[in-house]
Design a protein around this motif. Structure first.
Motif, PDB file in Angstrom:
ATOM      1  N   THR A 191      32.194  49.531  41.360  1.00  0.00           N
ATOM      2  CA  THR A 191      31.264  50.632  41.553  1.00  0.00           C
ATOM      3  C   THR A 191      29.904  50.284  40.951  1.00  0.00           C
ATOM      4  OG1 THR A 191      31.982  51.676  39.492  1.00  0.00           O
ATOM      5  CG2 THR A 191      33.163  52.289  41.506  1.00  0.00           C
ATOM      6  N   GLU A 192      28.932  51.111  41.230  1.00  0.00           N
ATOM      7  CA  GLU A 192      27.574  50.846  40.731  1.00  0.00           C
ATOM      8  C   GLU A 192      27.530  50.951  39.204  1.00  0.00           C
ATOM      9  OE1 GLU A 192      23.580  49.815  41.081  1.00  0.00           O
ATOM     10  OE2 GLU A 192      25.213  49.781  42.562  1.00  0.00           O
ATOM     11  N   ALA A 193      28.280  51.909  38.633  1.00  0.00           N
ATOM     12  CA  ALA A 193      28.289  52.050  37.175  1.00  0.00           C
ATOM     13  C   ALA A 193      28.936  50.839  36.513  1.00  0.00           C
ATOM     14  CB  ALA A 193      29.014  53.334  36.772  1.00  0.00           C
ATOM     15  N   GLU A 194      30.059  50.376  37.077  1.00  0.00           N
ATOM     16  CA  GLU A 194      30.719  49.194  36.522  1.00  0.00           C
ATOM     17  C   GLU A 194      29.822  47.962  36.621  1.00  0.00           C
ATOM     18  OE1 GLU A 194      35.349  50.496  37.505  1.00  0.00           O
ATOM     19  OE2 GLU A 194      34.303  48.963  38.712  1.00  0.00           O
ATOM     20  N   MET A 196      26.496  47.903  36.611  1.00  0.00           N
ATOM     21  CA  MET A 196      25.423  48.013  35.628  1.00  0.00           C
ATOM     22  C   MET A 196      25.941  47.748  34.212  1.00  0.00           C
ATOM     23  SD  MET A 196      22.833  48.463  37.481  1.00  0.00           S
ATOM     24  CE  MET A 196      21.649  48.747  36.172  1.00  0.00           C
ATOM     25  N   ASP A 197      27.175  48.238  33.893  1.00  0.00           N
ATOM     26  CA  ASP A 197      27.767  47.967  32.578  1.00  0.00           C
ATOM     27  C   ASP A 197      27.996  46.479  32.381  1.00  0.00           C
ATOM     28  OD1 ASP A 197      27.714  50.642  32.111  1.00  0.00           O
ATOM     29  OD2 ASP A 197      29.823  50.982  32.641  1.00  0.00           O
ATOM     30  N   LEU A 198      28.420  45.799  33.477  1.00  0.00           N
ATOM     31  CA  LEU A 198      28.650  44.352  33.382  1.00  0.00           C
ATOM     32  C   LEU A 198      27.343  43.600  33.131  1.00  0.00           C
ATOM     33  CD1 LEU A 198      30.668  42.034  33.602  1.00  0.00           C
ATOM     34  CD2 LEU A 198      30.309  42.054  36.084  1.00  0.00           C
ATOM     35  N   VAL A 199      26.272  44.032  33.814  1.00  0.00           N
ATOM     36  CA  VAL A 199      24.968  43.390  33.610  1.00  0.00           C
ATOM     37  C   VAL A 199      24.476  43.629  32.185  1.00  0.00           C
ATOM     38  CG1 VAL A 199      22.552  43.416  34.330  1.00  0.00           C
ATOM     39  CG2 VAL A 199      24.351  43.475  36.050  1.00  0.00           C
ATOM     40  N   ALA A 200      24.660  44.848  31.679  1.00  0.00           N
ATOM     41  CA  ALA A 200      24.220  45.159  30.316  1.00  0.00           C
ATOM     42  C   ALA A 200      24.987  44.323  29.286  1.00  0.00           C
ATOM     43  CB  ALA A 200      24.398  46.646  30.043  1.00  0.00           C
ATOM     44  N   GLY A 201      26.308  44.151  29.495  1.00  0.00           N
ATOM     45  CA  GLY A 201      27.096  43.332  28.570  1.00  0.00           C
ATOM     46  C   GLY A 201      26.655  41.878  28.588  1.00  0.00           C
ATOM     47  N   LEU A 202      26.348  41.336  29.760  1.00  0.00           N
ATOM     48  CA  LEU A 202      25.881  39.953  29.852  1.00  0.00           C
ATOM     49  C   LEU A 202      24.534  39.774  29.158  1.00  0.00           C
ATOM     50  CD1 LEU A 202      26.868  39.116  33.549  1.00  0.00           C
ATOM     51  CD2 LEU A 202      27.955  38.264  31.459  1.00  0.00           C
ATOM     52  N   LYS A 203      23.658  40.765  29.291  1.00  0.00           N
ATOM     53  CA  LYS A 203      22.353  40.683  28.634  1.00  0.00           C
ATOM     54  C   LYS A 203      22.508  40.755  27.111  1.00  0.00           C
ATOM     55  CE  LYS A 203      19.490  42.479  32.394  1.00  0.00           C
ATOM     56  NZ  LYS A 203      18.549  43.542  32.837  1.00  0.00           N
ATOM     57  N   LYS A 204      23.454  41.574  26.653  1.00  0.00           N
ATOM     58  CA  LYS A 204      23.698  41.660  25.203  1.00  0.00           C
ATOM     59  C   LYS A 204      24.215  40.327  24.672  1.00  0.00           C
ATOM     60  CE  LYS A 204      26.080  44.469  21.748  1.00  0.00           C
ATOM     61  NZ  LYS A 204      27.017  45.595  21.522  1.00  0.00           N
ATOM     62  N   ASN A 205      25.118  39.694  25.418  1.00  0.00           N
ATOM     63  CA  ASN A 205      25.621  38.380  25.000  1.00  0.00           C
ATOM     64  C   ASN A 205      24.497  37.343  24.973  1.00  0.00           C
ATOM     65  OD1 ASN A 205      28.159  39.490  24.807  1.00  0.00           O
ATOM     66  ND2 ASN A 205      28.819  38.788  26.840  1.00  0.00           N
ATOM     67  N   TRP A 206      23.590  37.448  25.947  1.00  0.00           N
ATOM     68  CA  TRP A 206      22.464  36.494  25.971  1.00  0.00           C
ATOM     69  C   TRP A 206      21.555  36.691  24.756  1.00  0.00           C
ATOM     70  CZ3 TRP A 206      17.171  36.626  26.055  1.00  0.00           C
ATOM     71  CH2 TRP A 206      16.525  35.443  26.403  1.00  0.00           C
ATOM     72  N   GLU A 207      21.333  37.943  24.353  1.00  0.00           N
ATOM     73  CA  GLU A 207      20.503  38.206  23.172  1.00  0.00           C
ATOM     74  C   GLU A 207      21.156  37.645  21.916  1.00  0.00           C
ATOM     75  OE1 GLU A 207      19.870  42.351  23.085  1.00  0.00           O
ATOM     76  OE2 GLU A 207      18.485  42.391  24.814  1.00  0.00           O
ATOM     77  N   GLU A 208      22.492  37.799  21.797  1.00  0.00           N
ATOM     78  CA  GLU A 208      23.186  37.243  20.640  1.00  0.00           C
ATOM     79  C   GLU A 208      23.072  35.724  20.616  1.00  0.00           C
ATOM     80  OE1 GLU A 208      27.138  38.659  20.861  1.00  0.00           O
ATOM     81  OE2 GLU A 208      26.636  40.764  20.383  1.00  0.00           O
ATOM     82  N   SER A 209      23.208  35.105  21.795  1.00  0.00           N
ATOM     83  CA  SER A 209      23.069  33.644  21.837  1.00  0.00           C
ATOM     84  C   SER A 209      21.650  33.223  21.507  1.00  0.00           C
ATOM     85  CB  SER A 209      23.462  33.128  23.223  1.00  0.00           C
ATOM     86  OG  SER A 209      24.790  33.448  23.522  1.00  0.00           O
ATOM     87  N   ASN A 210      20.686  34.028  21.930  1.00  0.00           N
ATOM     88  CA  ASN A 210      19.292  33.712  21.633  1.00  0.00           C
ATOM     89  C   ASN A 210      19.008  33.805  20.138  1.00  0.00           C
ATOM     90  OD1 ASN A 210      16.594  33.092  22.070  1.00  0.00           O
ATOM     91  ND2 ASN A 210      16.021  35.214  22.484  1.00  0.00           N
ATOM     92  N   VAL A 211      19.635  34.805  19.461  1.00  0.00           N
ATOM     93  CA  VAL A 211      19.452  34.934  18.005  1.00  0.00           C
ATOM     94  C   VAL A 211      20.032  33.712  17.294  1.00  0.00           C
ATOM     95  CG1 VAL A 211      20.129  36.276  15.978  1.00  0.00           C
ATOM     96  CG2 VAL A 211      19.340  37.445  18.047  1.00  0.00           C
ATOM     97  N   ARG A 212      21.209  33.271  17.742  1.00  0.00           N
ATOM     98  CA  ARG A 212      21.805  32.072  17.135  1.00  0.00           C
ATOM     99  C   ARG A 212      20.963  30.828  17.424  1.00  0.00           C
ATOM    100  NH1 ARG A 212      26.177  30.573  19.285  1.00  0.00           N
ATOM    101  NH2 ARG A 212      26.517  32.104  20.935  1.00  0.00           N
ATOM    102  N   TYR A 213      20.350  30.794  18.632  1.00  0.00           N
ATOM    103  CA  TYR A 213      19.512  29.637  18.982  1.00  0.00           C
ATOM    104  C   TYR A 213      18.235  29.602  18.146  1.00  0.00           C
ATOM    105  CZ  TYR A 213      16.930  26.311  21.866  1.00  0.00           C
ATOM    106  OH  TYR A 213      16.213  25.223  22.309  1.00  0.00           O
ATOM    107  N   GLN A 214      17.679  30.776  17.879  1.00  0.00           N
ATOM    108  CA  GLN A 214      16.476  30.832  17.050  1.00  0.00           C
ATOM    109  C   GLN A 214      16.765  30.488  15.596  1.00  0.00           C
ATOM    110  OE1 GLN A 214      13.443  31.229  18.146  1.00  0.00           O
ATOM    111  NE2 GLN A 214      14.052  31.629  20.285  1.00  0.00           N
TER     112      GLN A 214
END
Length: 256
Positions: A191-194, A196-214
């Motif tokens: 569904t559209e909600a699922e 969007m939730d999946l995209v938000a979770g992937l973006k959160k994981n990318w931010e965490e990886s970016n913090v570790r990279y910095q």
């Protein structure tokens, strides 16, 4: 004996050698050809005689001899009454081929049409040149004639038909997927909600990886540092590809 580059034989003049030329070939048919060439010749045919005979002094031009004459031998200075045709008789019979004058007065009609005609209205023009060049305002694009059309601002019919065809094709494809996987029940549409939730979770994981990279050290002089940096970069690239794929596709099927 010799003196330098000269030789005693070079001082003695040598006799000039005579050049003997071969006789020119003359055809035996040459006299016959000349005779045939001049057989049909007619002297003074186009240019006239070589000497024009002069008139004697007694045969000088006299009065009236130089005027051209008519075909009947009479001079052109004859009277006009003799050259003109006889006049038409007054009581001549009526000719049926003669064109009759119409009863309608076209001159008066044209005059009344001009008097009653409306004056021609001037056309609107626009001047957009420093030299005063005037053009019709209708052709300049400033007249809002397209916005006054009935179908202005409406979606064209071909676009509506295309949208309906795409929606119908998607419904048929979705129905085919459901019928194909009905027995297995292993595939379903997110569904559209699922999504969007999946995209938000992937973006959160990318931010965490970016913090570790910095937080990595600036100098990567050891093998473990290089390996850790490469691993984090690969994770971030994979997350970016996944986010781009999910955002660009609205319909995503997943297995149970």
């Amino acid at each position: 004996m010799s003196y330098g580059s000269e030789h005693v034989n070079g001082i003695i003049p040598k006799p000039i050698e005579k050049i003997f030329k071969e006789k020119m070939h003359i055809s035996k048919f040459r006299p016959q050809a000349e005779g045939e060439y001049r057989a049909g010749a007619q002297p003074c045919k186009t240019m006239g005689p070589s000497k024009v005979p002069l008139n004697s002094p007694e045969s000088f031009l006299k009065k009236g001899e130089g005027k051209p004459k008519c075909s009947n031998g009479v001079n052109k200075s004859c009277k006009k009454s003799e050259a003109l045709k006889p006049p038409v008789p007054v009581n001549a019979p009526f000719d049926s081929k003669q064109v009759l004058r119409p009863e309608k007065d076209f001159i008066t009609k044209n005059a009344l049409d001009v008097i009653n005609a409306r004056p021609r209205m001037p056309t609107e023009k626009i001047v957009d040149d420093v030299n005063g060049q005037a053009d019709e305002i209708e052709c300049s694009g400033l007249v809002p004639k397209y916005s006054k059309k009935k179908n202005f601002g409406k979606v064209p019919n071909y676009i509506c038909i295309r949208k309906e065809q795409r929606a119908k094709a998607f419904q048929e494809y979705q129905q085919w997927i459901y019928e194909r996987e009905a027995l297995r029940q292993t595939v379903r549409l997110l569904t559209e909600a699922e999504r969007m939730d999946l995209v938000a979770g992937l973006k959160k994981n990318w931010e965490e990886s970016n913090v570790r990279y910095q937080g990595l050290s600036v100098i990567t002089d050891t093998a473990p540092k290089k390996k850790r940096k490469q691993k984090i970069e690969a994770e971030m690239k994979q997350l970016e590809r996944d986010i781009d794929m999910i955002e660009s596709h609205k319909h995503i099927y997943v297995e149970h």
